[in-house]
Design a protein around this motif. Structure first.
Motif, short mmCIF file in Angstrom:
data_model
loop_
_atom_site.label_atom_id
_atom_site.label_comp_id
_atom_site.label_asym_id
_atom_site.label_seq_id
_atom_site.Cartn_x
_atom_site.Cartn_y
_atom_site.Cartn_z
N PHE A 1 74.74 40.04 38.01
CA PHE A 1 73.83 41.17 37.92
C PHE A 1 73.25 41.48 39.28
CE2 PHE A 1 73.60 38.76 33.95
CZ PHE A 1 73.98 39.74 33.04
N CYS A 2 72.82 42.73 39.44
CA CYS A 2 72.09 43.11 40.64
C CYS A 2 70.69 42.48 40.56
CB CYS A 2 71.97 44.63 40.72
SG CYS A 2 70.80 45.17 41.96
N PRO A 3 70.26 41.79 41.63
CA PRO A 3 68.93 41.15 41.58
C PRO A 3 67.80 42.18 41.52
CG PRO A 3 69.93 40.91 43.77
CD PRO A 3 70.97 41.52 42.88
N ALA A 4 68.05 43.42 41.97
CA ALA A 4 66.99 44.43 42.00
C ALA A 4 66.85 45.17 40.67
CB ALA A 4 67.23 45.42 43.13
N CYS A 5 67.97 45.67 40.12
CA CYS A 5 67.85 46.50 38.92
C CYS A 5 68.56 45.88 37.70
CB CYS A 5 68.40 47.90 39.20
SG CYS A 5 70.18 47.91 39.49
N LYS A 6 69.14 44.69 37.90
CA LYS A 6 69.73 43.93 36.79
C LYS A 6 70.98 44.55 36.15
CE LYS A 6 66.16 41.19 37.24
NZ LYS A 6 66.34 40.18 38.29
N THR A 7 71.54 45.56 36.78
CA THR A 7 72.76 46.12 36.21
C THR A 7 73.91 45.14 36.43
OG1 THR A 7 74.40 47.89 36.33
CG2 THR A 7 73.27 47.37 38.36
N GLY A 8 74.85 45.16 35.50
CA GLY A 8 76.02 44.31 35.62
C GLY A 8 77.15 44.99 36.36
N ARG B 1 77.31 45.23 46.16
CA ARG B 1 76.56 46.46 45.93
C ARG B 1 76.63 46.77 44.44
NH1 ARG B 1 78.89 51.68 48.48
NH2 ARG B 1 77.82 51.14 50.40
N CYS B 2 75.51 47.24 43.89
CA CYS B 2 75.50 47.62 42.49
C CYS B 2 75.72 49.12 42.38
CB CYS B 2 74.19 47.21 41.82
SG CYS B 2 72.87 48.39 42.08
N ILE B 3 75.89 49.57 41.17
CA ILE B 3 76.19 50.97 40.92
C ILE B 3 75.02 51.87 41.32
CG2 ILE B 3 75.34 51.06 38.53
CD1 ILE B 3 77.99 52.56 37.85
N ASN B 4 73.82 51.30 41.42
CA ASN B 4 72.65 52.07 41.82
C ASN B 4 72.38 52.02 43.33
OD1 ASN B 4 72.03 52.85 39.15
ND2 ASN B 4 71.17 50.82 38.78
N GLY B 5 73.30 51.39 44.05
CA GLY B 5 73.20 51.44 45.50
C GLY B 5 72.46 50.29 46.17
N HIS B 6 71.99 49.32 45.40
CA HIS B 6 71.37 48.15 46.03
C HIS B 6 72.45 47.27 46.64
CE1 HIS B 6 68.57 49.08 42.53
NE2 HIS B 6 67.82 49.32 43.60
N GLU B 7 72.14 46.73 47.80
CA GLU B 7 73.09 45.81 48.43
C GLU B 7 72.41 44.49 48.72
OE1 GLU B 7 75.13 47.30 51.83
OE2 GLU B 7 75.73 49.15 50.84
ZN LIG Z 1 70.78 47.42 41.63
#
Ligand SMILES: [Zn+2]
Length: 157
Positions: free
Chosen positions: A123-130, A102-108
């Motif tokens: 990285f998150c595949p959806a929003c690219k956050t590390g 899960r990323c910090i923006n809630g994508h899983e």
């Molecule tokens: Zn994300």
């Protein structure tokens, strides 16, 4: 020389890992320890009703090994059931088939075992956050490795 991996592929982690018979004082309670891959063998064969060949493939082991793991699991369950023993599920030589992140923006998202080994996600595949963390299975964070090892007296993973 490629060494055969010792761990077995597991795609389900039981949430309840301790079963205790009613009415037995703790001092008299005996325990049977079922490994996670033994629980998985029971799940695939007896719960999902798959053929041994299929089960073996799913766990990434030979049919012979699967039969041995399943036999051991059934023997332990019978021992616990008929002998009034507690069952603890922990440890073993296994690797989760998928890891959930899960990323910090809630994508899983789920990462297959093969990817985890070759290129763990950065990285998150959806929003690219590390800023991502490993969610599932529980208790497996970064830096502790993902391999379930049997540790006597420990938490198992
Ligand atoms: Zn994300």
């Amino acid at each position: 020389m490629g060494r055969q991996p010792l761990w077995r592929r597991v795609s389900f982690m039981p949430q309840i890992t301790y079963f205790k018979p009613a009415g037995i004082p703790l001092t008299h309670l005996q325990e049977v320890c079922l490994s996670v891959e033994e629980a998985e063998a029971i799940r695939l064969k007896d719960l999902e009703g798959l053929e041994q060949e299929e089960c073996a493939q799913k766990m990434n082991i030979s049919r012979t090994t699967f039969a041995r793991v399943l036999g051991s699991a059934r023997q332990k369950m019978a021992d616990a059931l008929l002998g009034g023993k507690a069952i603890r599920i922990e440890g073993g030589n296994f690797e989760m088939a998928v890891r959930r992140f899960r990323c910090i923006n809630g994508h899983e998202w789920d990462v297959p075992f093969e990817t985890m080994v070759s290129a763990p996600p950065q990285f998150c595949p959806a929003c690219k956050t590390g800023s991502i963390m490993s969610l599932w299975p529980p208790g497996l964070g970064w830096g502790r490795g993902g391999r379930g090892r049997h540790r006597r007296g420990g938490r198992g993973w």
